[in-house]
Design a protein around this motif. Sequence first.
Motif, PDB file in Angstrom:
ATOM      1  N   LYS A   1       0.821  -1.221   0.000  1.00  0.00           N
ATOM      2  CA  LYS A   1       0.000   0.000   0.000  1.00  0.00           C
ATOM      3  C   LYS A   1       0.856   1.273   0.000  1.00  0.00           C
ATOM      4  CE  LYS A   1      -3.815  -2.273   2.410  1.00  0.00           C
ATOM      5  NZ  LYS A   1      -3.189  -3.614   2.427  1.00  0.00           N
ATOM      6  N   ASN A   2       2.124   1.126  -0.326  1.00  0.00           N
ATOM      7  CA  ASN A   2       3.057   2.241  -0.295  1.00  0.00           C
ATOM      8  C   ASN A   2       2.861   3.155  -1.494  1.00  0.00           C
ATOM      9  OD1 ASN A   2       4.921   3.257   1.425  1.00  0.00           O
ATOM     10  ND2 ASN A   2       6.522   1.793   0.950  1.00  0.00           N
ATOM     11  N   GLU A   3       2.853   4.466  -1.274  1.00  0.00           N
ATOM     12  CA  GLU A   3       2.757   5.440  -2.358  1.00  0.00           C
ATOM     13  C   GLU A   3       3.436   6.741  -1.933  1.00  0.00           C
ATOM     14  OE1 GLU A   3      -1.276   6.045  -3.493  1.00  0.00           O
ATOM     15  OE2 GLU A   3      -1.604   3.973  -4.112  1.00  0.00           O
ATOM     16  N   TYR A   4       4.322   7.243  -2.773  1.00  0.00           N
ATOM     17  CA  TYR A   4       4.963   8.537  -2.554  1.00  0.00           C
ATOM     18  C   TYR A   4       5.498   8.649  -1.121  1.00  0.00           C
ATOM     19  CZ  TYR A   4       2.517   9.460  -6.890  1.00  0.00           C
ATOM     20  OH  TYR A   4       2.055   9.379  -8.170  1.00  0.00           O
ATOM     21  N   ASN A   5       6.346   7.694  -0.752  1.00  0.00           N
ATOM     22  CA  ASN A   5       6.851   7.643   0.613  1.00  0.00           C
ATOM     23  C   ASN A   5       8.024   8.602   0.797  1.00  0.00           C
ATOM     24  OD1 ASN A   5       7.822   5.858  -1.318  1.00  0.00           O
ATOM     25  ND2 ASN A   5       8.662   4.439   0.159  1.00  0.00           N
ATOM     26  N   ASN A   6       8.056   9.258   1.956  1.00  0.00           N
ATOM     27  CA  ASN A   6       9.065  10.290   2.204  1.00  0.00           C
ATOM     28  C   ASN A   6       9.765  10.169   3.549  1.00  0.00           C
ATOM     29  OD1 ASN A   6       9.049  12.521  -0.040  1.00  0.00           O
ATOM     30  ND2 ASN A   6       6.915  11.959   0.259  1.00  0.00           N
TER      31      ASN A   6
ATOM     32  N   ALA B   1       3.699   7.564   3.896  1.00  0.00           N
ATOM     33  CA  ALA B   1       3.226   7.609   2.515  1.00  0.00           C
ATOM     34  C   ALA B   1       2.318   8.825   2.384  1.00  0.00           C
ATOM     35  CB  ALA B   1       2.470   6.337   2.146  1.00  0.00           C
ATOM     36  N   MET B   2       2.812   9.839   1.671  1.00  0.00           N
ATOM     37  CA  MET B   2       2.076  11.099   1.584  1.00  0.00           C
ATOM     38  C   MET B   2       1.264  11.157   0.300  1.00  0.00           C
ATOM     39  SD  MET B   2       4.963  13.837   0.333  1.00  0.00           S
ATOM     40  CE  MET B   2       3.719  15.105   0.214  1.00  0.00           C
ATOM     41  N   ASP B   3       0.544  12.230   0.117  1.00  0.00           N
ATOM     42  CA  ASP B   3      -0.136  12.596  -1.126  1.00  0.00           C
ATOM     43  C   ASP B   3      -1.403  11.805  -1.380  1.00  0.00           C
ATOM     44  OD1 ASP B   3      -0.525  14.071  -3.431  1.00  0.00           O
ATOM     45  OD2 ASP B   3       0.580  12.683  -4.679  1.00  0.00           O
ATOM     46  N   THR B   4      -1.316  10.495  -1.589  1.00  0.00           N
ATOM     47  CA  THR B   4      -2.514   9.723  -1.910  1.00  0.00           C
ATOM     48  C   THR B   4      -2.903   8.758  -0.797  1.00  0.00           C
ATOM     49  OG1 THR B   4      -1.079   8.197  -3.117  1.00  0.00           O
ATOM     50  CG2 THR B   4      -2.241   9.856  -4.411  1.00  0.00           C
TER      51      THR B   4
ATOM     52  N   GLN C   1       2.148  -4.172   9.110  1.00  0.00           N
ATOM     53  CA  GLN C   1       1.526  -4.748  10.301  1.00  0.00           C
ATOM     54  C   GLN C   1       0.651  -3.736  11.031  1.00  0.00           C
ATOM     55  OE1 GLN C   1       4.492  -6.020  13.100  1.00  0.00           O
ATOM     56  NE2 GLN C   1       5.390  -3.983  13.375  1.00  0.00           N
ATOM     57  N   ARG C   2       0.850  -2.456  10.713  1.00  0.00           N
ATOM     58  CA  ARG C   2       0.027  -1.423  11.340  1.00  0.00           C
ATOM     59  C   ARG C   2      -0.042  -0.207  10.429  1.00  0.00           C
ATOM     60  NH1 ARG C   2       2.724  -1.006  15.615  1.00  0.00           N
ATOM     61  NH2 ARG C   2       3.533   1.130  15.656  1.00  0.00           N
ATOM     62  N   ILE C   3      -1.212   0.442  10.383  1.00  0.00           N
ATOM     63  CA  ILE C   3      -1.405   1.637   9.554  1.00  0.00           C
ATOM     64  C   ILE C   3      -2.017   2.736  10.414  1.00  0.00           C
ATOM     65  CG2 ILE C   3      -2.593   2.637   7.554  1.00  0.00           C
ATOM     66  CD1 ILE C   3      -2.642  -0.123   6.306  1.00  0.00           C
ATOM     67  N   LEU C   4      -1.379   3.894  10.432  1.00  0.00           N
ATOM     68  CA  LEU C   4      -1.878   5.063  11.159  1.00  0.00           C
ATOM     69  C   LEU C   4      -2.237   6.137  10.157  1.00  0.00           C
ATOM     70  CD1 LEU C   4      -2.355   6.858  13.674  1.00  0.00           C
ATOM     71  CD2 LEU C   4       0.100   7.420  13.595  1.00  0.00           C
ATOM     72  N   LYS C   5      -3.475   6.549  10.138  1.00  0.00           N
ATOM     73  CA  LYS C   5      -3.919   7.614   9.236  1.00  0.00           C
ATOM     74  C   LYS C   5      -3.429   8.974   9.747  1.00  0.00           C
ATOM     75  CE  LYS C   5      -6.271   5.206   6.244  1.00  0.00           C
ATOM     76  NZ  LYS C   5      -5.877   5.171   4.808  1.00  0.00           N
ATOM     77  N   VAL C   6      -2.814   9.747   8.849  1.00  0.00           N
ATOM     78  CA  VAL C   6      -2.346  11.088   9.195  1.00  0.00           C
ATOM     79  C   VAL C   6      -2.916  12.070   8.173  1.00  0.00           C
ATOM     80  CG1 VAL C   6      -0.232  10.298  10.311  1.00  0.00           C
ATOM     81  CG2 VAL C   6      -0.223  10.746   7.857  1.00  0.00           C
TER      82      VAL C   6
END
Length: 317
Positions: A156-161, A176-179, A197-202
Amino acid sequence: MQGRRRRRKTILAGVLVFAMGILAVSVVERQQRIPASEPGVGSARLVSIEQLPDFCSVQPVSAIATLSEEFEGRFAALGERSVYAAATVDVSRPPVRAIYDTYPIYSSVAVDPVRDEIVLQDTNLFGIKIFNRLDNTPPNVEATPPKRVIEGRDTKNEYNNGLYVDPKSGDIYNVAMDTADAVFVFRGGASGNTEPQRILKVPHRGFQLAVDEEKQELYSTNQYPPRVLVFPKNASGDAKPLRVLEGPHTGLADVHGVAIDVQRKLMFVGNWGNASDHTVAGTGKFNPPSIRVYPLDATGSKDPRPASTILRVFPSM
């Protein structure tokens, strides 16, 4: 009313014709002044001095005014009804052929001294590449292959910074920013097309991470609106931040990097300088890029002015 409109259009058309005449004279004079070659250049310049055909004929003022009226009528008609495509086409079909850029674009780096590894974010291929810390590419080799890669649709990686590596577990925290607008946490030693293993919405435009291991707090920067959000380190899903540093008094502007000094209880924030009040249109401005220093526990929007500023002003060119 119609008479005044016609006069304005006639004057405008006359000004356009006059400007075109001045431009034509300037071009001819320029061509006559330029020699076929200049000493010291090394080779002759190819300059055409032939008379060019009249590609753009000058229309009479009356014709221009008539054309203007015609366009006004068409635009007025558009305002009276909805405009839409008469038919749609299926664009989900596969392409005939595809060209892929397979070279990485590295946006961030983290060092894992415990496992003796270097972690790089590849924002072009939406991946994370892990190398041995002491890898050294020989002169006759194009590139050193990574020891493992975290990459693929399931990541699920996209535009990672932004990157952070847990010193104990080796877990990789990845912004993973932008999208995607999330912090993805991959287990230590992960490889291939693996799910986080974990996803935090920012918030949208998250950029960089830092962690206070003593307090188990995760710092995440937000480019716009400029702010620093602090979450529990193990937060996931739609968890709310513990505190947020934001507001006009903070001096934050287009926030990117963040680093923390847990011994001196300080937070260092990198500003690119683009600033505006996102609630008011037309308030954009540019401040000199800077690094702002705040107390580690700074919060709110009124009191937390930066304790100090490391400012870099670029000289005029």
